[in-house]
Structures are given as structure tokens and as C-alpha cells.
Design a protein around this motif. Structure first.
Motif, PDB file in Angstrom:
ATOM      1  N   HIS A  78       0.822  -1.213   0.000  1.00 49.88           N
ATOM      2  CA  HIS A  78       0.000   0.000   0.000  1.00 49.88           C
ATOM      3  C   HIS A  78       0.857   1.265   0.000  1.00 49.88           C
ATOM      4  O   HIS A  78       0.623   2.199  -0.783  1.00 49.88           O
ATOM      5  CB  HIS A  78      -0.922  -0.001   1.214  1.00 49.88           C
ATOM      6  N   TYR A  79       1.860   1.293   0.879  1.00 43.65           N
ATOM      7  CA  TYR A  79       2.685   2.503   1.016  1.00 43.65           C
ATOM      8  C   TYR A  79       3.991   2.433   0.232  1.00 43.65           C
ATOM      9  O   TYR A  79       4.603   3.468  -0.030  1.00 43.65           O
ATOM     10  CB  TYR A  79       3.054   2.714   2.488  1.00 43.65           C
ATOM     11  N   THR A  80       4.447   1.254  -0.127  1.00 48.16           N
ATOM     12  CA  THR A  80       5.800   0.836  -0.508  1.00 48.16           C
ATOM     13  C   THR A  80       6.608   0.704   0.781  1.00 48.16           C
ATOM     14  O   THR A  80       6.401   1.449   1.739  1.00 48.16           O
ATOM     15  CB  THR A  80       6.540   1.772  -1.492  1.00 48.16           C
ATOM     16  N   TYR A  81       7.522  -0.253   0.774  1.00 49.46           N
ATOM     17  CA  TYR A  81       8.252  -0.598   1.991  1.00 49.46           C
ATOM     18  C   TYR A  81       9.075   0.564   2.537  1.00 49.46           C
ATOM     19  O   TYR A  81       9.300   0.659   3.741  1.00 49.46           O
ATOM     20  CB  TYR A  81       9.172  -1.796   1.729  1.00 49.46           C
ATOM     21  N   SER A  82       9.543   1.434   1.677  1.00 52.03           N
ATOM     22  CA  SER A  82      10.412   2.525   2.125  1.00 52.03           C
ATOM     23  C   SER A  82       9.643   3.752   2.596  1.00 52.03           C
ATOM     24  O   SER A  82      10.252   4.741   3.014  1.00 52.03           O
ATOM     25  CB  SER A  82      11.364   2.939   0.990  1.00 52.03           C
ATOM     26  N   LYS A  83       8.292   3.681   2.584  1.00 57.64           N
ATOM     27  CA  LYS A  83       7.508   4.866   2.947  1.00 57.64           C
ATOM     28  C   LYS A  83       6.381   4.568   3.927  1.00 57.64           C
ATOM     29  O   LYS A  83       5.423   5.346   4.026  1.00 57.64           O
ATOM     30  CB  LYS A  83       6.942   5.511   1.676  1.00 57.64           C
ATOM     31  N   VAL A  84       6.458   3.479   4.664  1.00 60.69           N
ATOM     32  CA  VAL A  84       5.434   3.167   5.672  1.00 60.69           C
ATOM     33  C   VAL A  84       5.487   4.247   6.750  1.00 60.69           C
ATOM     34  O   VAL A  84       6.545   4.478   7.360  1.00 60.69           O
ATOM     35  CB  VAL A  84       5.665   1.773   6.265  1.00 60.69           C
ATOM     36  N   PRO A  85       4.369   4.946   7.026  1.00 61.60           N
ATOM     37  CA  PRO A  85       4.369   6.131   7.901  1.00 61.60           C
ATOM     38  C   PRO A  85       4.979   5.926   9.280  1.00 61.60           C
ATOM     39  O   PRO A  85       5.766   6.755   9.734  1.00 61.60           O
ATOM     40  CB  PRO A  85       2.876   6.474   8.001  1.00 61.60           C
ATOM     41  N   LEU A  86       4.610   4.835   9.987  1.00 60.24           N
ATOM     42  CA  LEU A  86       5.145   4.623  11.332  1.00 60.24           C
ATOM     43  C   LEU A  86       6.662   4.569  11.318  1.00 60.24           C
ATOM     44  O   LEU A  86       7.334   5.157  12.183  1.00 60.24           O
ATOM     45  CB  LEU A  86       4.581   3.330  11.930  1.00 60.24           C
ATOM     46  N   PHE A  87       7.216   3.895  10.321  1.00 58.89           N
ATOM     47  CA  PHE A  87       8.665   3.756  10.266  1.00 58.89           C
ATOM     48  C   PHE A  87       9.331   5.015   9.716  1.00 58.89           C
ATOM     49  O   PHE A  87      10.516   5.243   9.983  1.00 58.89           O
ATOM     50  CB  PHE A  87       9.042   2.509   9.456  1.00 58.89           C
ATOM     51  N   ASN A  88       8.582   5.843   8.989  1.00 61.13           N
ATOM     52  CA  ASN A  88       9.083   7.173   8.642  1.00 61.13           C
ATOM     53  C   ASN A  88       9.216   8.017   9.904  1.00 61.13           C
ATOM     54  O   ASN A  88      10.183   8.768  10.074  1.00 61.13           O
ATOM     55  CB  ASN A  88       8.141   7.864   7.652  1.00 61.13           C
ATOM     56  N   TRP A  89       8.216   7.905  10.788  1.00 64.49           N
ATOM     57  CA  TRP A  89       8.271   8.645  12.047  1.00 64.49           C
ATOM     58  C   TRP A  89       9.453   8.184  12.894  1.00 64.49           C
ATOM     59  O   TRP A  89      10.185   9.003  13.479  1.00 64.49           O
ATOM     60  CB  TRP A  89       6.969   8.443  12.837  1.00 64.49           C
ATOM     61  N   ILE A  90       9.675   6.866  12.960  1.00 66.04           N
ATOM     62  CA  ILE A  90      10.815   6.331  13.710  1.00 66.04           C
ATOM     63  C   ILE A  90      12.124   6.847  13.115  1.00 66.04           C
ATOM     64  O   ILE A  90      13.051   7.221  13.847  1.00 66.04           O
ATOM     65  CB  ILE A  90      10.781   4.790  13.706  1.00 66.04           C
ATOM     66  N   LYS A  91      12.185   6.877  11.792  1.00 65.97           N
ATOM     67  CA  LYS A  91      13.378   7.362  11.100  1.00 65.97           C
ATOM     68  C   LYS A  91      13.678   8.813  11.483  1.00 65.97           C
ATOM     69  O   LYS A  91      14.825   9.167  11.799  1.00 65.97           O
ATOM     70  CB  LYS A  91      13.170   7.242   9.585  1.00 65.97           C
ATOM     71  N   GLU A  92      12.644   9.642  11.458  1.00 65.95           N
ATOM     72  CA  GLU A  92      12.837  11.055  11.770  1.00 65.95           C
ATOM     73  C   GLU A  92      13.101  11.270  13.262  1.00 65.95           C
ATOM     74  O   GLU A  92      13.954  12.086  13.644  1.00 65.95           O
ATOM     75  CB  GLU A  92      11.604  11.852  11.331  1.00 65.95           C
TER      76      GLU A  92
END
Length: 207
Positions: A78-92
């Protein structure tokens, strides 16, 4: 009989949950081509599990694992693996260099070692021991390598730019495939060490 009926109820609930996530995943994904490629392995696995349910019913643990893997792939599609929101938040939040959902996904995909273990126990002469462990681990690694090869072939054949980049999900790491396979290797060992006893108990009730 009650135990069997309880198991069937759990299996049905898992199927409904997975179907719900699949429908959500198909609604306005990041792109339908990348979505198709990401969810296709899960859909094939689910079709096979449903088609063989009556004549080769797996343990509840195996069906739970299949459901988890399908959901992981549907979210990634749905998001693509590199753009899943929760893990974007963790990244930031933690100032990381990449979105680690793909790493997380590959660790969870190593749970499939239990499904492979069950198939080997029930269809081959192998019994609990070092050779079953070795064969299960080898087949899990082979599937991991096959998945990485399929990603590479897709990018080579389609040459579809951004879609290929999203499907590969390397995020600038030239060793991405090697990391994925290493995580599958480590995860499979941990999976077999942690869940084999529980799996054996469920197998004894079924066999």
C-alpha cells in the motif's frame, strides 16, 4: 472435536482479518504496479493455503504466521516498503538513515520457517533433530534468495524507473539484499529455537 472447532474458528477469523487488510491495501495505494508486485506473493500463498485447507490443514501457529506475513506485505504494498508512515516517524525521531520497515518485514518473514518445518515433518522422513533444523533453515534461506532475485529481475525487465526503485527498496544501500538475507538467516534460527516446542505440541494434537 471442541479443539478442532476452536481451531477452525481461529482460522476463519484470521482469514477475515487478512481479507480486510487486503481490501484496505488495494484502496489508493502508492501505485498499482508496485502494489501488485508486493502483494502477489502473499496472494499466491493465501490461495494455496485456502485450496489445501481440507486435505492438508496446517497448525494454528502456521496459519497465524501466514496471516502475519500477508498483512506485512499488504501494508508494504500500500505505502511501498520505504515509505510506511510509522517507520518514517521512527526514522525522523531517531535520526536514522533509512525507513526500516523492509528490515522489520524480512525479520518477520523468517517466521515462515515454521510453515516449512511443518511441511517437512508431515511429508518427508525427517523428524525433530539437527537435519530437520538444517533443512528448514536451508529452504528458508533459499526462499529469501529467490525473493531478492525476483526483485532484481523485475527491475531489469521492466526498467520502470521509480517503480523499480520502490520495489527494490534499497534506499541507497548497495548491500540491501545481503542485509535482507542475513536478517532472514538470523530470524529463522531464532524462530526455530523459540517456536519449535510450541509447534511440536500443536503437531502432536493434529497427527
Amino acid at each position: 472435536m471442541l479443539e478442532r472447532d476452536k481451531g477452525a474458528t481461529i482460522d476463519l477469523l484470521l482469514l477475515l482479518l487478512v481479507a480486510g487488510v487486503f481490501i484496505w491495501s488495494a484502496i489508493q495505494p502508492a501505485g498499482y504496479l508496485i502494489w501488485t508486485m508486493e502483494v502477489l506473493p502473499a496472494v499466491i500463498l493465501l490461495i494455496f493455503a485456502i485450496a489445501t485447507y481440507k486435505r492438508f490443514r496446517l497448525t494454528t501457529l502456521s496459519y497465524i504466521i501466514i496471516a502475519i506475513l500477508a498483512i506485512i506485505m499488504f501494508i508494504g504494498g500500500h505505502y511501498t516498503y520505504s515509505k510506511v508512515p510509522l517507520f518514517n516517524w521512527i526514522k525522523e525521531h531517531y535520526d536514522l538513515k533509512r525507513n526500516h520497515y523492509d528490515r522489520f518485514g524480512h525479520v518477520l518473514k523468517s517466521l515462515f520457517a515454521i510453515v516449512i518445518r511443518e511441511i517437512l515433518i508431515r511429508t518427508s522422513p525427517l523428524t525433530n533433530g539437527k537435519w530437520l533444523f538444517t533443512a528448514t533453515l536451508s529452504m528458508t534461506l533459499a526462499l529469501s534468495a529467490l525473493y531478492e532475485i525476483s526483485e532484481w529481475l523485475f527491475s531489469v525487465i521492466t526498467k520502470s524507473g521509480k517503480t523499480s526503485k520502490d520495489f527494490l527498496g534499497m534506499q541507497g544501500d548497495i548491500w540491501d539484499s545481503q542485509w535482507d538475507m542475513l536478517l532472514a538467516f538470523i530470524g529463522s534460527i531464532l524462530t526455530l529455537l523459540i517456536f519449535s516446542k510450541l509447534h511440536n505440541r500443536q503437531l502432536r494434537k493434529k497427527m
